[in-house]
Design a protein around this motif. Structure first.
Motif, mmCIF file in Angstrom:
data_model
loop_
_atom_site.group_PDB
_atom_site.id
_atom_site.type_symbol
_atom_site.label_atom_id
_atom_site.label_comp_id
_atom_site.label_asym_id
_atom_site.label_seq_id
_atom_site.Cartn_x
_atom_site.Cartn_y
_atom_site.Cartn_z
ATOM 1 N N UNK A 88 0.809 -1.222 0.000
ATOM 2 C CA UNK A 88 0.000 0.000 0.000
ATOM 3 C C UNK A 88 0.844 1.274 0.000
ATOM 4 N N UNK A 89 2.024 1.220 0.629
ATOM 5 C CA UNK A 89 2.902 2.397 0.663
ATOM 6 C C UNK A 89 3.464 2.654 -0.731
ATOM 7 N N UNK A 90 3.983 1.602 -1.372
ATOM 8 C CA UNK A 90 4.528 1.743 -2.715
ATOM 9 C C UNK A 90 3.438 2.144 -3.709
ATOM 10 N N UNK A 91 2.224 1.654 -3.477
ATOM 11 C CA UNK A 91 1.110 1.951 -4.365
ATOM 12 C C UNK A 91 0.462 3.308 -4.129
ATOM 13 N N UNK A 92 1.040 4.124 -3.246
ATOM 14 C CA UNK A 92 0.507 5.463 -2.931
ATOM 15 C C UNK A 92 -0.946 5.381 -2.456
ATOM 16 N N UNK A 93 -1.222 4.376 -1.629
ATOM 17 C CA UNK A 93 -2.581 4.169 -1.129
ATOM 18 C C UNK A 93 -2.691 4.385 0.383
ATOM 19 N N UNK A 94 -1.752 5.145 0.942
ATOM 20 C CA UNK A 94 -1.784 5.385 2.385
ATOM 21 C C UNK A 94 -3.012 6.168 2.827
ATOM 22 N N UNK A 95 -3.632 6.916 1.893
ATOM 23 C CA UNK A 95 -4.861 7.646 2.238
ATOM 24 C C UNK A 95 -5.958 6.692 2.698
ATOM 25 N N UNK A 96 -5.859 5.427 2.292
ATOM 26 C CA UNK A 96 -6.885 4.441 2.640
ATOM 27 C C UNK A 96 -6.642 3.810 4.011
ATOM 28 N N UNK A 97 -5.532 4.134 4.640
ATOM 29 C CA UNK A 97 -5.162 3.496 5.908
ATOM 30 C C UNK A 97 -5.334 4.501 7.046
ATOM 31 N N UNK A 98 -6.373 4.301 7.850
ATOM 32 C CA UNK A 98 -6.698 5.254 8.908
ATOM 33 C C UNK A 98 -5.663 5.216 10.043
ATOM 34 N N UNK A 99 -5.577 6.318 10.771
ATOM 35 C CA UNK A 99 -4.572 6.451 11.843
ATOM 36 C C UNK A 99 -4.696 5.361 12.893
ATOM 37 N N UNK A 100 -5.909 4.890 13.137
ATOM 38 C CA UNK A 100 -6.128 3.888 14.176
ATOM 39 C C UNK A 100 -5.377 2.583 13.884
ATOM 40 N N UNK A 101 -5.045 2.322 12.600
ATOM 41 C CA UNK A 101 -4.338 1.101 12.226
ATOM 42 C C UNK A 101 -2.838 1.316 12.036
ATOM 43 N N UNK A 143 9.731 3.868 1.064
ATOM 44 C CA UNK A 143 9.867 2.705 0.188
ATOM 45 C C UNK A 143 10.778 3.062 -0.976
ATOM 46 N N UNK A 144 11.345 2.057 -1.621
ATOM 47 C CA UNK A 144 12.313 2.314 -2.695
ATOM 48 C C UNK A 144 11.648 2.687 -4.019
ATOM 49 N N UNK A 145 10.345 2.341 -4.157
ATOM 50 C CA UNK A 145 9.622 2.713 -5.381
ATOM 51 C C UNK A 145 8.269 3.270 -5.004
ATOM 52 N N UNK A 146 7.662 3.987 -5.941
ATOM 53 C CA UNK A 146 6.372 4.610 -5.645
ATOM 54 C C UNK A 146 5.542 4.707 -6.918
ATOM 55 N N UNK A 147 4.230 4.515 -6.754
ATOM 56 C CA UNK A 147 3.327 4.714 -7.885
ATOM 57 C C UNK A 147 3.071 6.202 -8.084
ATOM 58 N N UNK A 148 3.180 6.636 -9.338
ATOM 59 C CA UNK A 148 2.986 8.050 -9.670
ATOM 60 C C UNK A 148 2.120 8.162 -10.922
ATOM 61 N N UNK A 149 1.639 9.365 -11.166
ATOM 62 C CA UNK A 149 0.987 9.684 -12.422
ATOM 63 C C UNK A 149 2.012 10.271 -13.376
ATOM 64 N N UNK A 163 5.324 2.907 -11.797
ATOM 65 C CA UNK A 163 6.185 2.843 -10.609
ATOM 66 C C UNK A 163 7.553 3.373 -10.995
ATOM 67 N N UNK A 164 8.085 4.254 -10.149
ATOM 68 C CA UNK A 164 9.425 4.800 -10.377
ATOM 69 C C UNK A 164 10.227 4.708 -9.087
ATOM 70 N N UNK A 165 11.552 4.731 -9.235
ATOM 71 C CA UNK A 165 12.404 4.847 -8.049
ATOM 72 C C UNK A 165 11.981 6.110 -7.299
ATOM 73 N N UNK A 166 11.923 6.035 -5.987
ATOM 74 C CA UNK A 166 11.388 7.130 -5.180
ATOM 75 C C UNK A 166 12.077 8.468 -5.453
ATOM 76 N N UNK A 167 13.339 8.441 -5.828
ATOM 77 C CA UNK A 167 14.076 9.679 -6.126
ATOM 78 C C UNK A 167 13.465 10.435 -7.308
ATOM 79 N N UNK A 168 12.630 9.735 -8.114
ATOM 80 C CA UNK A 168 12.029 10.366 -9.295
ATOM 81 C C UNK A 168 10.526 10.587 -9.134
#
Length: 374
Positions: A250-263, A287-293, A336-341
């Motif tokens: 979920x972190x690499x997929x840029x889906x952290x918005x779906x994970x509430x603070x309680x978890x 994470x070393x990679x990330x989903x981007x537009x 997905x790109x290396x996080x530096x990009x």
């Protein structure tokens, strides 16, 4: 090609009657487009309202006082605090933190209503039965169709048929029972186009009648899978098996918005889901990679599987979904790109038939989402 005959939805004959071009999808014969064509279907949904058959998706009900707590052991989201009539996007994760599927969970009062992806529904159902079947009753709604009415005039069309419903109080990601064609249906104000809209669960026996009722409204046209894909891509929404899978967290997929603070770490119910250690570690350390537009700077189409390189020609990522956005008026992709990009406006190049096609990292959605929030 598989020798297994394709399954059909309750609306199959109606699709054929309407002139649909049918294609295999997730084991089903599904309409990819109607005579209007993908481009016009896409624009019609953005401007008015489109009706999609999404009956190939898996629909389940989870019964029992322990159902929410049990389901929460399989997803990194807050299920226990979900109020009656509320809906939430969720992810099944595996022990390595990879994504097994994405799904929708609704608190329907006396049960949880769950919708999973068509291609994953057999293993998702087995996963639920194996992991939490002793804590709740899991019922497959195999005799129910699912219709998605999407677009800025979806509420106008539905309100004409349901004058008793207060649509102003019915906001995005909430649900209620409605009656169409004399049968009770369960509807959520949600969808996967970036537009306002509804997903309506209806018994198979009444599915064609309900679909005809909706299609009789002047705003509504039948829309196929082709436009559904371009609409969801413009909205920056993931397609399971392409933009997210077991090789992405979920972190690499840029889906952290779906994970509430309680978890999350420090939350009242932190962790306790498969892969929690890795996911929580990535939240803290990155994470070393990330989903981007990505937005294309030329008109050359960039498709799934294209490698991405930096200005020096070094491979830095890969495109997972790509195409032309009819509403955007240009080339777009998820990758997905290396996080530096991963920062917005970072220049990258897609390799298309040996040529470097210039693109830039862009925030999603590519086209503004227009969910009704009241």
């Amino acid at each position: 090609m598989s020798d297994t005959p394709l399954l059909t939805t309750a609306l199959n004959d109606l699709h054929l009657e309407l002139g649909a071009k049918m294609v295999p999808f997730a084991g089903y014969a599904m309409p990819v487009q109607y005579p209007m064509g993908v481009l016009k279907e896409h624009l019609h949904t953005r401007e008015q309202a489109g009706l999609f058959d999404v009956s190939h998706m898996g629909q389940l009900k989870l019964f029992g006082a322990d159902a929410a707590a049990a389901l929460e052991t399989l997803v990194p989201v807050d299920v226990i605090d979900l109020q009656p009539g509320q809906q939430r996007y969720a992810l099944f994760t595996d022990e390595q933190g990879g994504i097994l599927d994405d799904l929708m969970i609704t608190n329907a009062g006396d049960h949880l209503y769950v919708v999973v992806n068509a291609g994953c529904k057999v293993q998702d159902t087995a996963h639920l039965r194996e992991r939490i079947g002793s804590r709740c009753d899991i019922v497959e709604l195999s005799e129910h169709a699912l219709l998605a009415l999407q677009g800025p005039q979806a509420a106008t069309a539905l309100a004409r048929l349901l004058p008793e419903v207060d649509f102003k109080s019915w906001v995005f990601m909430t649900a209620r029972s409605i009656t169409l064609a004399g049968v009770e249906c369960f509807a959520t104000r949600s969808g996967y186009t970036g537009e306002d809209g509804f997903e309506i669960s209806v018994p198979n026996a009444k599915a064609v009648e309900v679909a005809r009722l909706l299609l009789a409204q002047p705003e509504v046209a039948p829309i196929g899978l082709g436009a559904r894909d371009s609409l969801r891509l413009e909205a920056g929404l993931c397609l399971y098996g392409h933009d997210i899978d077991t090789q992405t967290t979920p972190v690499e997929g840029s889906l952290l918005w779906a994970m509430q603070k309680v978890r999350r770490a420090g939350g009242a119910r932190s962790g306790g889901f498969p892969g929690a250690d890795r996911i929580l570690q990535q939240i803290e350390q990155g994470a070393s990679k990330k989903r981007v537009g990505l937005l294309g700077l030329e008109k050359t189409p960039v498709r799934e599987g294209a490698e991405l390189v930096d200005a020096g020609g070094r491979v830095i990522g890969k495109v997972t979904s790509g195409g032309f956005g009819p509403s955007l008026g240009g080339v777009m992709a998820l990758a997905y790109v290396d996080t530096a990009f991963a920062a917005a406006d970072t220049p990258v190049f897609a390799l298309v038939r040996g040529k470097q096609v210039p693109m830039k990292v862009a925030k999603t959605p590519f086209v503004p989402q227009r969910y009704y929030r009241g």
